[in-house]
Scaffold this active site. Structure first.
Site, PDB file in Angstrom:
ATOM      1  N   GLU A  96       0.759  -1.345  -0.088  1.00 18.56           N
ATOM      2  CA  GLU A  96       0.000   0.117  -0.099  1.00 18.56           C
ATOM      3  C   GLU A  96       0.741   1.191  -0.161  1.00 18.56           C
ATOM      4  O   GLU A  96       0.503   2.255   0.207  1.00 18.56           O
ATOM      5  CB  GLU A  96      -0.839  -0.141   1.324  1.00 18.56           C
ATOM      6  CG  GLU A  96      -1.977  -0.985   1.169  1.00 18.56           C
ATOM      7  CD  GLU A  96      -3.045  -1.145   2.093  1.00 18.56           C
ATOM      8  OE1 GLU A  96      -2.626  -1.137   3.336  1.00 18.56           O
ATOM      9  OE2 GLU A  96      -4.051  -1.090   2.037  1.00 18.56           O
ATOM     10  N   HIS A 113      -8.007   0.264   9.326  1.00 21.81           N
ATOM     11  CA  HIS A 113      -9.139  -0.295   9.058  1.00 21.81           C
ATOM     12  C   HIS A 113     -10.333  -0.078  10.473  1.00 21.81           C
ATOM     13  O   HIS A 113     -10.553  -1.166  10.721  1.00 21.81           O
ATOM     14  CB  HIS A 113      -9.130  -1.843   8.530  1.00 21.81           C
ATOM     15  CG  HIS A 113      -8.412  -1.722   7.428  1.00 21.81           C
ATOM     16  ND1 HIS A 113      -7.829  -3.252   7.120  1.00 21.81           N
ATOM     17  CD2 HIS A 113      -7.494  -1.226   6.655  1.00 21.81           C
ATOM     18  CE1 HIS A 113      -7.417  -3.134   5.867  1.00 21.81           C
ATOM     19  NE2 HIS A 113      -7.164  -1.809   5.597  1.00 21.81           N
TER      20      HIS A 113
HETATM   21 ZN    ZN Z   1      -5.702  -1.247   3.820  1.00 24.32          ZN
END
Ligand code: ZN
Length: 241
Positions: free
Chosen positions: A81, A102
């Site tokens: 990411e 998250h």
């Molecule tokens: Zn993520």
């Protein structure tokens, strides 16, 4: 290299580990989810690696990458990411740290195709404002950066559709506190709507709060101009957002 630079890097590694563990403790990074980064200097980022629980991460686990996300130093692998972080630093020169996580409530909004686009409480105006939803993008691909680009100039906190949340700030504590605030706003938005009588602030009320925020910001800047600690700077930065 100045002789103080290794000490600065050592402290930033400790900071990154501390805030990673904190995110894990409050349930924002299940499994190995989430990643955090900060600017080490003008050309390098210090980033949490892939595949490590944020609750167990150590300062020595961090990796150093360039502004394209390429590994420069560290024995672990760069997160898939990294493009998300790099996109933020490219667009926002004022940003010193990025936190991606998250958190369950805010992620549920992102999984329901809903941004936090109603200002329901005063705190929202004083902190992150409206939190928009970035269009769906496959994690780990260039799509994520592309979906963020239109929103980054005006927002420090963004929901990622069917994925999670990304927040940025002048400092790591600043970005971290924005992430906490986004989850809090998601929680109270959900409950207010469950109660069936959510009452968004009126435009004139939002305007009054913005004026109050500007005054607070000016006072904070005056008070913190001689401050040396990152946490004090983060407090002022958070309210100024
Ligand atoms: Zn993520």
């Amino acid at each position: 290299m100045n002789e103080w630079e290794p000490n600065v890097e050592r402290q930033l590694r400790r900071d990154l580990a501390k805030f990673s563990r904190w995110l894990s403790r409050i349930g924002f990074t299940p499994g190995t989810a989430g990643n955090l980064s900060l600017r080490l200097d003008a050309r390098r980022l210090l980033v949490t690696p892939t595949g490590v629980s944020k609750g167990l991460i150590r300062p020595s686990d961090m990796v150093i990458v360039d502004l394209e996300g390429r590994l420069l130093a560290g024995s672990r692998k760069v997160t898939s990411e990294i493009d998300m972080h790099v996109a933020v630093y490219h667009v926002r020169e004022d940003v010193g740290a990025v936190v991606h996580a998250h958190p369950p409530m805010a992620t549920a909004f992102a999984c329901s195709g809903r941004g936090l686009d109603q200002i329901l409480c005063q705190e929202a105006v004083m902190t992150v404002g409206v939190v928009p939803l970035a269009t769906y993008a496959t994690t780990g691909t260039g799509e994520v950066a592309a979906s963020l680009l239109p929103l980054l100039p005006d927002h420090d906190a963004i929901l990622l559709e069917n994925h999670g949340v990304v927040c940025c700030g002048q400092t790591l504590p600043d970005a971290f506190m924005k992430m906490e605030t986004v989850e809090h706003l998601a929680h109270l938005t959900l409950v207010a709507h469950q109660l069936g009588s959510a009452r968004p602030l009126r435009p004139e009320q939002i305007q009054q709060l913005r004026s109050a925020r500007r005054k607070y910001q000016e006072n904070s800047q005056a008070c913190s101009s001689d401050s040396e600690t990152q946490v004090q700077a983060a407090g002022a930065a958070t309210i100024a957002t």
